[in-house]
Design a protein around this motif. Structure first.
Motif, PDB file in Angstrom:
ATOM      1  N   ALA A 187      53.288  30.090  36.308  1.00  0.00           N
ATOM      2  CA  ALA A 187      53.304  31.028  37.421  1.00  0.00           C
ATOM      3  C   ALA A 187      52.557  32.284  36.998  1.00  0.00           C
ATOM      4  CB  ALA A 187      54.740  31.373  37.821  1.00  0.00           C
ATOM      5  N   VAL A 188      51.584  32.706  37.804  1.00  0.00           N
ATOM      6  CA  VAL A 188      50.729  33.828  37.397  1.00  0.00           C
ATOM      7  C   VAL A 188      50.178  34.517  38.636  1.00  0.00           C
ATOM      8  CG1 VAL A 188      48.636  32.394  37.239  1.00  0.00           C
ATOM      9  CG2 VAL A 188      48.819  34.473  35.842  1.00  0.00           C
ATOM     10  N   GLY A 189      49.959  35.821  38.537  1.00  0.00           N
ATOM     11  CA  GLY A 189      49.393  36.580  39.634  1.00  0.00           C
ATOM     12  C   GLY A 189      47.905  36.340  39.789  1.00  0.00           C
ATOM     13  N   ARG A 190      47.437  36.310  41.013  1.00  0.00           N
ATOM     14  CA  ARG A 190      46.018  36.081  41.280  1.00  0.00           C
ATOM     15  C   ARG A 190      45.145  37.167  40.666  1.00  0.00           C
ATOM     16  NH1 ARG A 190      44.237  32.749  45.052  1.00  0.00           N
ATOM     17  NH2 ARG A 190      46.248  32.811  46.119  1.00  0.00           N
ATOM     18  N   ASP A 191      45.683  38.392  40.584  1.00  0.00           N
ATOM     19  CA  ASP A 191      44.910  39.505  40.039  1.00  0.00           C
ATOM     20  C   ASP A 191      45.227  39.798  38.580  1.00  0.00           C
ATOM     21  OD1 ASP A 191      43.803  39.823  42.574  1.00  0.00           O
ATOM     22  OD2 ASP A 191      45.352  41.249  43.201  1.00  0.00           O
ATOM     23  N   ASP A 192      46.023  38.951  37.965  1.00  0.00           N
ATOM     24  CA  ASP A 192      46.347  39.098  36.552  1.00  0.00           C
ATOM     25  C   ASP A 192      45.129  38.672  35.733  1.00  0.00           C
ATOM     26  OD1 ASP A 192      47.425  38.916  33.940  1.00  0.00           O
ATOM     27  OD2 ASP A 192      49.361  38.223  34.685  1.00  0.00           O
ATOM     28  N   ARG A 193      44.794  39.442  34.684  1.00  0.00           N
ATOM     29  CA  ARG A 193      43.643  39.069  33.851  1.00  0.00           C
ATOM     30  C   ARG A 193      43.882  37.746  33.121  1.00  0.00           C
ATOM     31  NH1 ARG A 193      44.490  40.209  28.481  1.00  0.00           N
ATOM     32  NH2 ARG A 193      46.311  41.503  27.991  1.00  0.00           N
ATOM     33  N   LEU A 194      45.136  37.296  33.053  1.00  0.00           N
ATOM     34  CA  LEU A 194      45.456  36.035  32.405  1.00  0.00           C
ATOM     35  C   LEU A 194      45.338  34.838  33.354  1.00  0.00           C
ATOM     36  CD1 LEU A 194      48.595  37.165  30.359  1.00  0.00           C
ATOM     37  CD2 LEU A 194      46.182  37.296  29.739  1.00  0.00           C
ATOM     38  N   TYR A 195      45.005  35.111  34.613  1.00  0.00           N
ATOM     39  CA  TYR A 195      44.908  34.036  35.601  1.00  0.00           C
ATOM     40  C   TYR A 195      43.892  32.976  35.187  1.00  0.00           C
ATOM     41  CZ  TYR A 195      43.362  31.658  39.847  1.00  0.00           C
ATOM     42  OH  TYR A 195      43.002  30.704  40.758  1.00  0.00           O
ATOM     43  N   ASP A 196      42.725  33.420  34.694  1.00  0.00           N
ATOM     44  CA  ASP A 196      41.656  32.468  34.363  1.00  0.00           C
ATOM     45  C   ASP A 196      42.087  31.461  33.303  1.00  0.00           C
ATOM     46  OD1 ASP A 196      39.985  33.639  36.193  1.00  0.00           O
ATOM     47  OD2 ASP A 196      38.877  34.840  34.728  1.00  0.00           O
ATOM     48  N   SER A 197      42.799  31.923  32.270  1.00  0.00           N
ATOM     49  CA  SER A 197      43.212  30.989  31.219  1.00  0.00           C
ATOM     50  C   SER A 197      44.262  30.015  31.741  1.00  0.00           C
ATOM     51  CB  SER A 197      43.720  31.737  29.978  1.00  0.00           C
ATOM     52  OG  SER A 197      44.969  32.359  30.201  1.00  0.00           O
TER      53      SER A 197
END
Length: 239
Positions: A187-197
């Motif tokens: 589960a991750v935020g769309r605008d989180d910098r960790l989204y891509d990984s």
């Protein structure tokens, strides 16, 4: 709710380690703290309360472990190889010490690895490295690629502790079969910098035939009040 404090000298880490146990029965849950966090953070920041019903009713038993991030990935006074080696010792700690403790206390065969932020990395790395031990992985706003912490250095130990890499390189049929049996939730935020990984790891898992649930939240979604909502929503598995 039953609450226990444990402390012992860790042979894996050559130092004292502390943890808290909540609940009396149910699926065993190892909860990793956030970056350089402590074993009491989940209690102090509301995540234990968020799954209080599960703990009271014997559906889950929670093991909140300590971190040594300040001695491994975040210790920039050390050479990258030494940071990585220290983390490997930390990976040995739950496998050889915490999981055996949980077996002594609780006969339930199901184990969940979870954590938020850097704890999400620990949960992913532990669960995907040890599918023989793990039934579910829940990463909340977690990091799936830790290479940026190695300052350009790379070795075999980093490879085997970096989910995006060791999953991409996994070809062993038996291990892939065990991975396919795990319930994997990110589960991750769309605008989180960790989204891509997270997206990259999800796609890599699917390319290996390993199903997983990538749950994308609006906005940044990288904070304790959000994790307090995520945890009870996903701890029982993906919908």
């Amino acid at each position: 709710m039953r609450r226990e404090y444990h402390r012992w000298y860790s042979p894996c880490l050559n130092r004292e380690m502390e943890l808290l146990v909540f609940g009396h029965a149910g699926a065993r849950v190892i909860a990793f703290p956030t970056s350089m966090g402590r074993y009491f953070d989940w209690e102090n920041r509301g995540l234990v309360r968020a799954i209080g019903e599960h703990l009271y009713n014997g559906w889950l038993q929670l093991y909140c472990v300590d971190s040594i991030d300040s001695e491994s990935w975040y210790d920039h006074a050390k050479r990258p190889a030494d940071r990585i080696a220290r983390h490997q010792q930390y990976d040995d700690y739950p496998v050889n010490e915490v999981v055996p403790l949980s077996h002594v206390k609780n006969a339930d065969p199901f184990l969940i690895a979870t954590g938020a932020s850097f704890g999400g990395y620990h949960a992913l790395s532990f669960g995907l490295k040890h599918p023989d031990l793990t039934g579910r992985v829940l990463s909340m706003s977690g990091l799936a690629d830790v290479k940026s912490f190695a300052d350009g250095y790379y070795d075999q130990t980093l490879y085997f502790n970096n989910p995006c890499d060791f999953i991409a390189g996994e070809h062993d049929p038996a291990r892939l079969e065990r991975l396919r049996a795990i319930d994997i939730i990110m589960a991750v935020g769309r605008d989180d910098r960790l989204y891509d990984s997270n997206q990259r790891l999800s796609e890599t898992l699917w390319s290996k035939g390993v199903g997983n649930a990538l749950r994308i939240w609006d906005g940044f979604a990288h904070d304790w009040p959000v994790w307090e909502k995520m945890l009870p929503l996903y701890i029982g598995g993906h919908d």
